[in-house]
Design a protein around this motif. Structure first.
Motif, PDB file in Angstrom:
ATOM      1  N   ALA A  82      33.683  56.397  46.559  1.00  0.00           N
ATOM      2  CA  ALA A  82      35.083  56.032  46.774  1.00  0.00           C
ATOM      3  C   ALA A  82      35.299  54.522  46.642  1.00  0.00           C
ATOM      4  O   ALA A  82      36.337  54.081  46.136  1.00  0.00           O
ATOM      5  CB  ALA A  82      35.547  56.517  48.145  1.00  0.00           C
ATOM      6  N   ASP A  83      34.326  53.727  47.080  1.00  0.00           N
ATOM      7  CA  ASP A  83      34.466  52.271  46.974  1.00  0.00           C
ATOM      8  C   ASP A  83      34.441  51.801  45.525  1.00  0.00           C
ATOM      9  O   ASP A  83      35.192  50.899  45.148  1.00  0.00           O
ATOM     10  CB  ASP A  83      33.364  51.563  47.766  1.00  0.00           C
ATOM     11  N   THR A  84      33.575  52.386  44.711  1.00  0.00           N
ATOM     12  CA  THR A  84      33.520  51.977  43.305  1.00  0.00           C
ATOM     13  C   THR A  84      34.770  52.436  42.560  1.00  0.00           C
ATOM     14  O   THR A  84      35.266  51.728  41.686  1.00  0.00           O
ATOM     15  CB  THR A  84      32.247  52.494  42.603  1.00  0.00           C
ATOM     16  N   ALA A  85      35.275  53.607  42.927  1.00  0.00           N
ATOM     17  CA  ALA A  85      36.515  54.089  42.305  1.00  0.00           C
ATOM     18  C   ALA A  85      37.673  53.156  42.654  1.00  0.00           C
ATOM     19  O   ALA A  85      38.457  52.769  41.778  1.00  0.00           O
ATOM     20  CB  ALA A  85      36.808  55.515  42.756  1.00  0.00           C
ATOM     21  N   LEU A  86      37.778  52.783  43.932  1.00  0.00           N
ATOM     22  CA  LEU A  86      38.827  51.858  44.356  1.00  0.00           C
ATOM     23  C   LEU A  86      38.660  50.509  43.669  1.00  0.00           C
ATOM     24  O   LEU A  86      39.626  49.929  43.159  1.00  0.00           O
ATOM     25  CB  LEU A  86      38.802  51.683  45.872  1.00  0.00           C
ATOM     26  N   GLY A  87      37.432  50.003  43.632  1.00  0.00           N
ATOM     27  CA  GLY A  87      37.181  48.711  42.999  1.00  0.00           C
ATOM     28  C   GLY A  87      37.574  48.696  41.537  1.00  0.00           C
ATOM     29  O   GLY A  87      38.184  47.740  41.051  1.00  0.00           O
ATOM     30  N   ALA A  88      37.245  49.758  40.816  1.00  0.00           N
ATOM     31  CA  ALA A  88      37.593  49.835  39.391  1.00  0.00           C
ATOM     32  C   ALA A  88      39.108  49.862  39.210  1.00  0.00           C
ATOM     33  O   ALA A  88      39.649  49.212  38.312  1.00  0.00           O
ATOM     34  CB  ALA A  88      36.945  51.060  38.763  1.00  0.00           C
ATOM     35  N   GLN A  89      39.792  50.602  40.082  1.00  0.00           N
ATOM     36  CA  GLN A  89      41.255  50.660  39.995  1.00  0.00           C
ATOM     37  C   GLN A  89      41.883  49.305  40.324  1.00  0.00           C
ATOM     38  O   GLN A  89      42.816  48.862  39.643  1.00  0.00           O
ATOM     39  CB  GLN A  89      41.790  51.733  40.939  1.00  0.00           C
ATOM     40  N   VAL A  90      41.369  48.652  41.336  1.00  0.00           N
ATOM     41  CA  VAL A  90      41.897  47.334  41.715  1.00  0.00           C
ATOM     42  C   VAL A  90      41.680  46.341  40.586  1.00  0.00           C
ATOM     43  O   VAL A  90      42.583  45.559  40.247  1.00  0.00           O
ATOM     44  CB  VAL A  90      41.259  46.842  43.037  1.00  0.00           C
ATOM     45  N   TYR A  91      40.477  46.358  39.987  1.00  0.00           N
ATOM     46  CA  TYR A  91      40.207  45.450  38.864  1.00  0.00           C
ATOM     47  C   TYR A  91      41.234  45.662  37.761  1.00  0.00           C
ATOM     48  O   TYR A  91      41.866  44.709  37.290  1.00  0.00           O
ATOM     49  CB  TYR A  91      38.794  45.656  38.311  1.00  0.00           C
ATOM     50  N   LEU A  92      41.413  46.914  37.334  1.00  0.00           N
ATOM     51  CA  LEU A  92      42.329  47.185  36.228  1.00  0.00           C
ATOM     52  C   LEU A  92      43.753  46.747  36.564  1.00  0.00           C
ATOM     53  O   LEU A  92      44.375  46.019  35.781  1.00  0.00           O
ATOM     54  CB  LEU A  92      42.327  48.672  35.858  1.00  0.00           C
ATOM     55  N   TRP A  93      44.273  47.173  37.708  1.00  0.00           N
ATOM     56  CA  TRP A  93      45.665  46.867  38.014  1.00  0.00           C
ATOM     57  C   TRP A  93      45.891  45.376  38.242  1.00  0.00           C
ATOM     58  O   TRP A  93      46.949  44.841  37.866  1.00  0.00           O
ATOM     59  CB  TRP A  93      46.156  47.716  39.183  1.00  0.00           C
ATOM     60  N   VAL A 116      41.882  38.928  43.342  1.00  0.00           N
ATOM     61  CA  VAL A 116      41.951  40.367  43.615  1.00  0.00           C
ATOM     62  C   VAL A 116      41.142  41.147  42.577  1.00  0.00           C
ATOM     63  O   VAL A 116      40.403  42.070  42.919  1.00  0.00           O
ATOM     64  CB  VAL A 116      43.414  40.849  43.663  1.00  0.00           C
ATOM     65  N   SER A 117      41.255  40.763  41.308  1.00  0.00           N
ATOM     66  CA  SER A 117      40.480  41.458  40.263  1.00  0.00           C
ATOM     67  C   SER A 117      38.981  41.242  40.475  1.00  0.00           C
ATOM     68  O   SER A 117      38.187  42.164  40.266  1.00  0.00           O
ATOM     69  CB  SER A 117      40.905  41.012  38.869  1.00  0.00           C
ATOM     70  N   LEU A 118      38.606  40.051  40.904  1.00  0.00           N
ATOM     71  CA  LEU A 118      37.191  39.774  41.185  1.00  0.00           C
ATOM     72  C   LEU A 118      36.711  40.643  42.342  1.00  0.00           C
ATOM     73  O   LEU A 118      35.612  41.205  42.291  1.00  0.00           O
ATOM     74  CB  LEU A 118      36.994  38.290  41.514  1.00  0.00           C
ATOM     75  N   TRP A 119      37.528  40.778  43.387  1.00  0.00           N
ATOM     76  CA  TRP A 119      37.174  41.643  44.509  1.00  0.00           C
ATOM     77  C   TRP A 119      36.930  43.072  44.022  1.00  0.00           C
ATOM     78  O   TRP A 119      35.970  43.721  44.430  1.00  0.00           O
ATOM     79  CB  TRP A 119      38.275  41.616  45.572  1.00  0.00           C
ATOM     80  N   GLY A 120      37.799  43.551  43.141  1.00  0.00           N
ATOM     81  CA  GLY A 120      37.619  44.895  42.600  1.00  0.00           C
ATOM     82  C   GLY A 120      36.300  45.041  41.867  1.00  0.00           C
ATOM     83  O   GLY A 120      35.561  46.024  42.059  1.00  0.00           O
ATOM     84  N   MET A 121      35.979  44.066  41.039  1.00  0.00           N
ATOM     85  CA  MET A 121      34.718  44.114  40.311  1.00  0.00           C
ATOM     86  C   MET A 121      33.535  44.073  41.271  1.00  0.00           C
ATOM     87  O   MET A 121      32.546  44.791  41.088  1.00  0.00           O
ATOM     88  CB  MET A 121      34.638  42.951  39.316  1.00  0.00           C
ATOM     89  N   LEU A 122      33.627  43.253  42.304  1.00  0.00           N
ATOM     90  CA  LEU A 122      32.530  43.158  43.273  1.00  0.00           C
ATOM     91  C   LEU A 122      32.355  44.455  44.055  1.00  0.00           C
ATOM     92  O   LEU A 122      31.232  44.801  44.447  1.00  0.00           O
ATOM     93  CB  LEU A 122      32.760  41.978  44.219  1.00  0.00           C
ATOM     94  N   GLN A 123      33.439  45.200  44.274  1.00  0.00           N
ATOM     95  CA  GLN A 123      33.337  46.506  44.932  1.00  0.00           C
ATOM     96  C   GLN A 123      32.514  47.472  44.088  1.00  0.00           C
ATOM     97  O   GLN A 123      31.741  48.264  44.619  1.00  0.00           O
ATOM     98  CB  GLN A 123      34.723  47.104  45.171  1.00  0.00           C
ATOM     99  N   VAL A 124      32.672  47.387  42.787  1.00  0.00           N
ATOM    100  CA  VAL A 124      31.858  48.222  41.898  1.00  0.00           C
ATOM    101  C   VAL A 124      30.410  47.735  41.912  1.00  0.00           C
ATOM    102  O   VAL A 124      29.476  48.531  42.073  1.00  0.00           O
ATOM    103  CB  VAL A 124      32.430  48.197  40.450  1.00  0.00           C
ATOM    104  N   LEU A 125      30.239  46.450  41.794  1.00  0.00           N
ATOM    105  CA  LEU A 125      28.906  45.862  41.705  1.00  0.00           C
ATOM    106  C   LEU A 125      28.065  46.087  42.966  1.00  0.00           C
ATOM    107  O   LEU A 125      26.863  46.347  42.885  1.00  0.00           O
ATOM    108  CB  LEU A 125      29.034  44.365  41.412  1.00  0.00           C
ATOM    109  N   LYS A 126      28.695  46.013  44.122  1.00  0.00           N
ATOM    110  CA  LYS A 126      27.913  46.112  45.362  1.00  0.00           C
ATOM    111  C   LYS A 126      27.234  47.476  45.516  1.00  0.00           C
ATOM    112  O   LYS A 126      26.250  47.565  46.244  1.00  0.00           O
ATOM    113  CB  LYS A 126      28.767  45.773  46.580  1.00  0.00           C
ATOM    114  N   ALA A 127      27.698  48.495  44.839  1.00  0.00           N
ATOM    115  CA  ALA A 127      27.068  49.819  44.910  1.00  0.00           C
ATOM    116  C   ALA A 127      25.659  49.795  44.305  1.00  0.00           C
ATOM    117  O   ALA A 127      24.858  50.692  44.555  1.00  0.00           O
ATOM    118  CB  ALA A 127      27.926  50.852  44.195  1.00  0.00           C
ATOM    119  N   LEU A 128      25.359  48.776  43.534  1.00  0.00           N
ATOM    120  CA  LEU A 128      24.049  48.695  42.876  1.00  0.00           C
ATOM    121  C   LEU A 128      22.991  48.032  43.756  1.00  0.00           C
ATOM    122  O   LEU A 128      21.828  47.988  43.396  1.00  0.00           O
ATOM    123  CB  LEU A 128      24.180  47.928  41.558  1.00  0.00           C
ATOM    124  N   PHE A 129      23.402  47.537  44.919  1.00  0.00           N
ATOM    125  CA  PHE A 129      22.464  46.830  45.786  1.00  0.00           C
ATOM    126  C   PHE A 129      22.192  47.583  47.066  1.00  0.00           C
ATOM    127  O   PHE A 129      22.901  48.363  47.538  1.00  0.00           O
ATOM    128  CB  PHE A 129      22.965  45.420  46.108  1.00  0.00           C
TER     129      PHE A 129
END
Length: 129
Positions: A82-93, A116-129
């Motif tokens: 759910a966090d990566t999905a939200l992050g991807a949506q936030v990045y795009l919008w 805000v777009s950076l936060w979205g990208m970081l939400q996706v990225l943090k799932a990898l750690f």
């Protein structure tokens, strides 16, 4: 198709829109003859919204590869949630909002939207750690 992959696909479309908007502003100032020509020699300098549209396009192209890599890595690793999905949506919008805000020339709002777009990208990225 996952939400992350949908946002990646729409981000590709947005990237093409950035190129089209920047090209349209440049053509409006430099003329169709310049745009359709070989572009030998120096191009007349851009002004105002055309400069900002070109800068917004460059900025998108600076962040998009990182976003795309993060989305693909999350999907390949099976760590989408759910966090990566939200992050991807936030990045795009946020990136959708960024283009007109930059072209219009609203400096502090532009920076806030970028964050805000950076936060979205970081939400996706943090799932990898």
């Amino acid at each position: 198709m996952t939400i992350e992959l949908q946002m990646l696909a729409w981000s590709i479309v947005l990237g093409l829109i950035h190129i089209g908007v920047a090209g349209g502003f440049a053509t409006a100032q430099r003329g169709l003859r310049w745009n359709a020509g070989n572009r030998d020699g120096d191009a007349p300098p851009l002004r105002g919204a055309a400069v900002r549209a070109a800068a917004a396009s460059r900025n998108f192209l600076e962040t998009f590869p990182f976003f795309a890599a993060a989305v693909l890595a999350v999907l390949v690793s099976g760590r989408a949630d759910a966090d990566t999905a939200l992050g991807a949506q936030v990045y795009l919008w946020a990136r959708v909002v960024y283009l007109p805000v930059y072209v219009i020339g609203i400096p502090y709002l532009r920076t806030a939207v970028w964050i805000v777009s950076l936060w979205g990208m970081l939400q996706v990225l943090k799932a990898l750690f």
